[in-house]
Structure formats: structure tokens, C-alpha cells
Design an enzyme around this catalytic site. Sequence first.
Site, short mmCIF file in Angstrom:
data_model
loop_
_atom_site.label_atom_id
_atom_site.label_comp_id
_atom_site.label_asym_id
_atom_site.label_seq_id
_atom_site.Cartn_x
_atom_site.Cartn_y
_atom_site.Cartn_z
N SER A 64 27.38 61.90 40.70
CA SER A 64 26.33 61.03 41.23
C SER A 64 26.69 60.41 42.58
CB SER A 64 25.98 59.94 40.22
OG SER A 64 26.99 58.96 40.21
N LYS A 101 29.31 53.32 41.84
CA LYS A 101 28.00 53.35 42.52
C LYS A 101 28.08 52.52 43.79
CE LYS A 101 25.23 55.43 39.46
NZ LYS A 101 26.35 56.05 38.75
#
Lengths: 143, 453
Positions: A64, A101
Site C-alpha cells: 500500500s 501510512k
Amino acid sequence: MLILDYNQPVPVQIGQPIFVPLYSGVRAGFPSPADDFLLKRIDLSDELIKHPEATFLMRIKGHSMAMAGIDDRDIVVVDKAITPEHGKIVIACVDGEFTCKQLYLQDGVTKLRAANPDYADLVFKDGQTLEVWGVVTSCIKQF
Amino acid sequence: MFALIDGNNFYCSCERVFQPRLQGKPLICLSNNDGCAIARSEEAKALGVKMGHPWFQVKHLEKSAGLVALSANFALYGDMSSRMMSLASELGDSQEIYSIDECFLGLYRTPDVTQRARNTRAKILQWIGIPTCVGIGQTKTQAKLANYIAKQADRKPGSYPPRLAQVCNLVELTERQRMYLFGATDIGEVWGIGRRISQQLKEANIKTVQDFVQLAPATVRKRFSVVLERTWRELHGQSCIDLEEIPAPKKEIAHTRTFGQPVRELQPLIEAITEFTSRAAEKLRKQQSLASEILVFIHTSKHRPGPQYARSITVPLVRPASDTNSLLSAAFRGLRTIYTPGYDLIKAGVILMNLSSTHVQQTELDFGSSMSDRGRLRKRKIKHAKPLLTQMFDCSWHFHHGNCNCPTLAKCRTPLQIESQNTSRANQPSAVLTATARTHAFPPVEYGPPAAC
């Protein structure tokens, strides 16, 4: 979601740096004319670690953060001493699991953004807590 | 002035840093071989798990109350400890590392101590994720007590004023406030007052710290001891115990283990005792001491059915020694004496006692060499014991870690890797070492990799 292998945050070994020689070997007989120009070796620990006590290594699982240059199996250097700010790549704890993230903190919105269009952002609902564990300062890739 | 910084439920806190899902869950860390609880989170304490509680007795809580048990990962705790100590040292001018999770700091020229202590505490929490409590006092005993108050105020609201939670500075309080705190604290919580003395004090109707400090020092010395008078003075702010920045050499060195599976035969016991003695001897040489006696013990588990057996023996050495060979032959003599077949032995250990410094040597008339000491070395035509020891030390480093054949248990250790393989074995030409290890084998135990356990 990109979950870190929590078996893998590795306390960094301080004091035994890996040396990268910048100068060729010694020759017997004739004194090296380079002797007067010796360079200090680069210490990778110095380069990668600002706060030795607060630095840990983690291995990343998942894709991701691919657009941010962090791929599956890469090792990230995480510094817990740095204050998390908008735009920084962080290791966060969401529902008891680690995730890597980009932190988004603007206009009253708090969310964790993935750096890959295939992955949705993590937006927080009422009652969910976001805890930033540390800030990612660099990424080590081994080929 | 002194401060004491102490990690809350240190081992559990270390595990939680790397497994955030354990936050808020009842968590315990188990001793070697998953024997008993050696650290408990607040939630586990609330379930009634006691310090040293055998694991099988609380195992049912795993299902009924969600108790999580982890095998101790001492390499991890050691690493987190050194990080914590390094950050803690910023508070004071000097530091004494008292145990893996606590250190004393000498505060001689530190202004605004309470605020700085709060900042240090916050920094440790952010940088490494370990919650701590800080106690500050005129003396080390006061600092210890202040630390206890800071912890209690933090974990049990209502026990002490909430503003003393996490950081408690006894020095900035008034005499009346201090007395109030002393009155609310059980005498048994004072550093240096153990279970027996606190029992004696309570029989004399001295129940709280306040009762104790109101005695006259002469009474304390007369009725109890001069050591207790020192504690009294310390509580009154007269410093009697200094910081020990350089740890004093240990007076005894013990290496003991519980086995993962009961052991009945002599051979595995010999292997275990070899391992324990070698490790203890390494520590002995590291602090430059010699041992004069070695105690060997074996026993069965009182928690298992079957016949019980517990024996120990102290074997004196002819001369104080630190070489593994002398210590081993004494240990084996002891082990053979106390070993009886037919029992399920669960624990064994060795303790090196009566230690003296290598720099001090007792001279003697030449009684000749004994078999247990230098004789054996000479007989085998090995001239210098020292290089041999160095080689053995290298060998044990080379083969020790992860090559143990003793039955051990570690049901759920966090598999953290502290250092990579190539850093730990730098500069050791492995081929040469292996050869050396096999040439100089000692009876009755070979020093090669298989027997060195």
C-alpha cells in the site's frame, strides 16, 4: 491494508557500525600517496539514525505504500522521538495492529493515506483511536 | 538529592511496545521454561495473579479471562533497559543502575527538579514507549519511598493525592504533608525493611512509616539493629547510602534453571551442570574473581505428584579457582554425591561462593598439585592455563547460543532479533576454533559442541 510483521521491529544495534571503506587497500613497500588524504569512513548508523535510543527497524509487509517508495519486504527506520506531522510517513497502531501510512492532518480531518491508488485511506470513526507509534525516516531496500 | 526512575511492569511494558494489541489486556511474562509469572500487567494483577505464581495454576485464566502469557524475552528487555537508562541519565549528574528496570540518579546541581523529572518521564514514554514513575527524595530510601507513592497514586486513585501520581517529590513537600504520606504508608514498603523485620515492627505496634520515624534513633538501634537505624536516618533525610556508580563485584554467582521436562538420568544432569558451571565461570572471570566453594543442587517439583527429592552439597576447592576445569571437576564430584536415580528432577543449579579477587593471592607451602586443580592441566602437558581458557571462552561463545540440547520451553516468545549473525561472531576464525575445541577435550565431559550442551 499494509500490516507490519510485528515479529520484526528490530532494536537497532548501536556501537557496532557497518563501515563502508572509501579508500583502497594498503600496499606493501611504497608508502601510499593517498595516506595524507584519508577520509573518515561513513558510518551507516550515523547516516540513518538521529536518535539511537528511539530508533527501531521494521520490515514492511504489503504494497500500500509502493508509490512512496516503500515496497513489500523493505526495512524502514522508525524514529519514535520525532513529532508526527501532516505529510509524514508514520507507523500507526490501528485496532492493535501496526500499519505504515502517510499521516493526513489538515482542515480538521485526520486520516491515514495509502500511497497506492489500489488501497483506500483509513478514516476514523467515533470511538476508534489512532496512535502514532513512530515516524519513518528512511527505507532500506536490499536487492 | 536522589531520584529513582522505575519502569512500570517493565517486562510487560516492553512486550506491549511491540504488540500494541496487548494494550489493556491482562498480560504476564513467564520465567525461563515457562515456569511462573515474573511480570504482571495491572489487569493481570486485578485477576489475582501473584508474583511467582506457577503458570499451570493460572493457566485456566487464559480461556476464562483472556489472560495472555508470553515467554520471557530477556534479550529484548535488556535492549529496552539500556535505552531507558540512557534517557534517564539525562535527569541527574550521576547514575546507579540498580536493576534492569530502575536506576538511582544523583541530583546535586539540578534546578527545578520536579518539572525536569516530568519531562524525562514524558521523553522516555515517547521515545521508547515505556511508562515510568519517578520518586525524588533527600536520600535513596526517601527516593524509593517517593517512587512507591508515585506508583500507587497512579495505579490506585484515592490511595494518595492524585498530584503525586507518576512523579512524587518528597523534598518540596512541607513536614506536615510528608508526615501525612508516611502515616498512609505501610512500614513494609520501606526499602531495606524486609518481611521479617516488618513483622517484628508490627508486633511492636509500629505499623506505618510515621510510627517508625517518630521513634528515637537510639531505641531503633537498641531494640533492632544499626542497619535499621540507618534506614531511620535515611527516612529523616540524612543520607547514609551513596550512589554506587561502578557496581561492586558480586559475592556469589549462581546459575540455575528449571528444566522443560523432568530429568531422571545422570547424563543429562551432567550436561546441564556443565552448562551452568561454564556460564557461571565466565561471569566469575569477567569480574576477575576466584571461587573457593561451589554449591550444587538438584530437586524435584513440589507441584508434581511422585516421590520428592531435594539435595544440595557444597564442595570446597583446594585452591580458589576460576578456570572451568577445576570448577567442573568439583561440581561433578558434588553432583555424583547427591544424585540418586529414580526421581523426576525439575531443577538444578550451581552457585559459586566465597569469592575473592584474582589480585589477592594466598601463598602456601608447596603441597603439590591436586588432581582437581592444576594437576590435570600439567598432566596433559598443557603449559599455560590462560590461553586454554581464552580458547574455551571463544568456543563457548561460538557454540553456545542456540545450540543447547537441554529440554527448554518457550511457548510464545516474541521472536525479536537483536543483532545479525555476522556482528556477534566477528573476528572469530571458525575453522580454527572448531579444531582447537576437539583437541583439548577434558574428561569426563568433552568440550566439543555436542556435549557442551
